[in-house]
Design a protein around this motif. Structure first.
Motif: not given
Length: 94
Positions: A36-37, A41-45, A54-55, A82-84
């Motif tokens: 998931p992380e 990160h791909e969506a929001y680099p 993370k939690k 939307d990016e995700l």
């Protein structure tokens, strides 16, 4: 209920709903053998790692049901992610 109490209630409800959204995302990622992380990160680099993601990932709590890709995409879009949602849709096509 005064204005301050209403505002606190609305904020609390949004935060609880946001947690559900993140848990749905985590569940979907695990069902598709994705980190998931890394997907986030791909969506929001350009963003720092998401502390809530993370939690909740470390928490390991599961819904005990399968999450449909379309449902996840819709939930993400409701929250303005939307990016995700786009990245998830690309993984769903594979």
């Amino acid at each position: 209920m005064n204005q301050k109490e209403k505002e606190a209630y609305i904020i609390k409800q949004y935060q609880e709903d946001e947690q559900v959204m993140v848990r749905i995302f985590i569940q979907w990622c695990h069902e598709h053998n994705l980190d998931p992380e890394r997907v986030y990160h791909e969506a929001y680099p350009a963003q720092a790692p998401n502390s809530l993601l993370k939690k909740l990932s470390e928490d390991g709590e599961s819904f005990g049901m399968t999450i449909d890709s379309g449902t996840l995409i819709h939930v993400l879009q409701v929250f303005g992610n939307d990016e995700l949602a786009y990245v998830v849709s690309e993984y769903a096509k594979k």
